[in-house]
Design an enzyme around this catalytic site. Structure first.
Site, PDB file in Angstrom:
ATOM      1  N   LYS A 181      -8.965  50.774  49.807  1.00 63.05           N
ATOM      2  CA  LYS A 181      -8.198  49.676  49.495  1.00 63.05           C
ATOM      3  C   LYS A 181      -7.176  49.244  50.538  1.00 63.05           C
ATOM      4  CE  LYS A 181     -11.147  48.759  46.138  1.00 63.05           C
ATOM      5  NZ  LYS A 181     -11.219  49.558  44.917  1.00 63.05           N
TER       6      LYS A 181
HETATM    7  C1  LIG Z   1     -11.876  49.760  43.652  1.00 65.28           C
HETATM    8  C2  LIG Z   1     -12.401  48.934  42.526  1.00 65.28           C
HETATM    9  C3  LIG Z   1     -12.085  49.222  41.190  1.00 65.28           C
HETATM   10  C4  LIG Z   1     -11.453  50.529  40.645  1.00 65.28           C
HETATM   11  O1  LIG Z   1     -10.268  51.360  41.316  1.00 65.28           O
HETATM   12  P1  LIG Z   1      -9.978  52.701  41.113  1.00 65.28           P
HETATM   13  O2  LIG Z   1      -8.486  52.505  41.456  1.00 65.28           O
HETATM   14  O3  LIG Z   1     -10.935  53.531  42.052  1.00 65.28           O
HETATM   15  O4  LIG Z   1     -10.179  52.958  39.737  1.00 65.28           O
HETATM   16  C5  LIG Z   1     -11.835  48.179  40.243  1.00 65.28           C
HETATM   17  N1  LIG Z   1     -12.339  47.222  40.357  1.00 65.28           N
HETATM   18  C6  LIG Z   1     -13.129  46.700  41.582  1.00 65.28           C
HETATM   19  C7  LIG Z   1     -13.374  45.385  41.780  1.00 65.28           C
HETATM   20  C8  LIG Z   1     -12.656  47.520  42.535  1.00 65.28           C
HETATM   21  O5  LIG Z   1     -13.271  47.287  43.925  1.00 65.28           O
END
Ligand SMILES: *Cc1c(COP(=O)(O)O)cnc(C)c1O
Length: 382
Positions: A181
């Site tokens: 992210k």
């Molecule tokens: C990465 C992601 C998540 C999950 O995030 P985590 O921190 O891995 O639980 C949820 N929704 C979207 C759209 C994502 O891209």
């Protein structure tokens, strides 16, 4: 040349901050996490921020905070990561799929109201690639029906909607600090809300339903005593992660500038073409540029999405697809989901690819991607 789809952006500053925390010796959630929550809250401008170990945990706790029950319904976009929808299933509630807009890939605000029933408890918009959804329209529909707006803002550090940062737009906002992210702590997440009661509930549920966390207890005379008020979860983050997060947060806009510059280069190269459509960004919002996603204009081309990805891979360029629509997966199929009400999800899925965009990308790498994309498009026009 080899251009991976993603490389995390970690500097010596994050390394030093994590090392300091390790030497200090408090490893689980403690004062560093409290500091991280406050800094995050102040940055996005929300009332309360609750640090957890993933965005999925934050989404789960948000639904717990509103008291979601079996057979309740929550509206989610048909094209999102499974986490947005799976958290409703933790309660044996039902995610209800809403179609997306073709040009932004965001939930279509005009398709929301028709999906609302007496059982609907929340709308969960997901801000695709870091571009906020039509929040004014979404919040207005939610208000009319007395339901909550819980944002999946996993892509949104930082993003702006009509001059306001994502984080204080809906009732609850869930951020991700997963490895890929825009802001990362390896794994991690944050639940933001102005509702102190919801924040309190989430804070208790994130650590076994214990009414005080380890950090609060260490300084009190009856440090050994605690009460358990719920069957909670093990969703706390660590001070090691928070030590990394504090540095990433401090530099979040500098890091964002780097992504923005790459997006602008791509935009100049692809903006005028008829054989490829970059995801549209509305003039009243600013994307985090978590993803740079383009839709192939299949009407102009002799190859499809899969061949395009394969040919790019042959040239050493990593691509990805965001996202496989939920109804395509075995789990959701077994529950009876199909794409009937989501024609735009199917349309987008047929032609969408995400190009490499990460802060450390060099000009040479950007040029290489642009050259190969345009080269492949020219060569494979019909
Ligand atoms: C990465 C992601 C998540 C999950 O995030 P985590 O921190 O891995 O639980 C949820 N929704 C979207 C759209 C994502 O891209």
């Amino acid at each position: 040349m080899n251009v991976p789809f993603h490389k995390p952006y970690i500097t010596e500053e994050e390394v030093a901050s994590a090392a300091l925390q390790l030497r200090e010796g408090w490893l689980t959630a403690g004062s560093r996490t409290v500091e991280f929550e406050r800094a995050f809250r102040d940055y996005v401008g929300c009332g309360c921020a609750v640090a957890v170990n993933s965005a999925t945990a934050a989404l789960h706790l948000a639904l717990a905070a509103i008291g979601l029950k079996e057979d309740d319904e929550v509206l989610v976009p048909g094209m999102t990561f499974t986490a947005t929808a799976e958290v409703a299933r933790y309660f044996r509630a039902w995610p209800v799929l809403v179609d997306i807009e073709r040009d932004t890939h965001n939930i279509d605000p005009d398709k929301i109201e028709e999906k609302i029933t007496g059982r609907t408890r929340a709308i969960m918009p997901m801000h695709f690639a870091g571009q906020p959804c039509d929040m004014d329209e979404i919040c207005a529909v939610a208000k009319r029906h007395g339901i909550a707006v819980i944002e999946d803002a996993a892509h949104c550090m930082p993003s702006w909607y009509r001059g306001r940062k994502v984080g204080a737009l809906g009732d609850m906002t869930c951020f991700s600090f997963y490895a890929t992210k825009t802001m990362t702590t390896g794994e991690g997440g944050m639940l933001c809300t102005d509702n102190a009661e919801w924040a309190r509930t989430a804070g208790i549920l994130r650590l076994h339903g214990i009414d005080r966390d380890a950090w609060e207890r260490v300084n009190s005379p009856r440090f050994w005593q605690y009460d358990v008020v719920e069957a909670g979860y093990k969703y706390n983050t660590t001070d090691i992660a928070s030590a990394i997060g504090l540095v990433q947060l401090k530099n979040v806009e500098t890091i964002w500038e780097k992504r923005k510059r790459i997006a602008e280069r791509y935009g100049e190269a692809f903006g005028g073409r008829d054989d490829i459509n970059p995801v549209a960004v509305r003039p009243d919002r600013v994307s985090s540029w978590y993803l740079y996603t383009v839709d192939l204009n299949l009407e102009c081309l002799s190859i499809g999405r899969d061949e395009f990805i394969g040919l790019m891979r042959d040239r050493g360029i990593g691509l990805s697809v965001h996202f496989i629509p939920l109804y395509e997966f075995t789990y959701y199929k077994k529950l009876g989901y199909d794409g009937r009400d989501c024609p735009n999800c199917a349309w987008v899925f047929d032609r969408t690819v995400s190009l490499p965009i990460f802060p450390g990308m060099t000009d040479g790498e950007i040029d290489y991607v642009i050259g190969n994309v345009t080269g492949l498009l020219e060569k494979n026009r019909r």
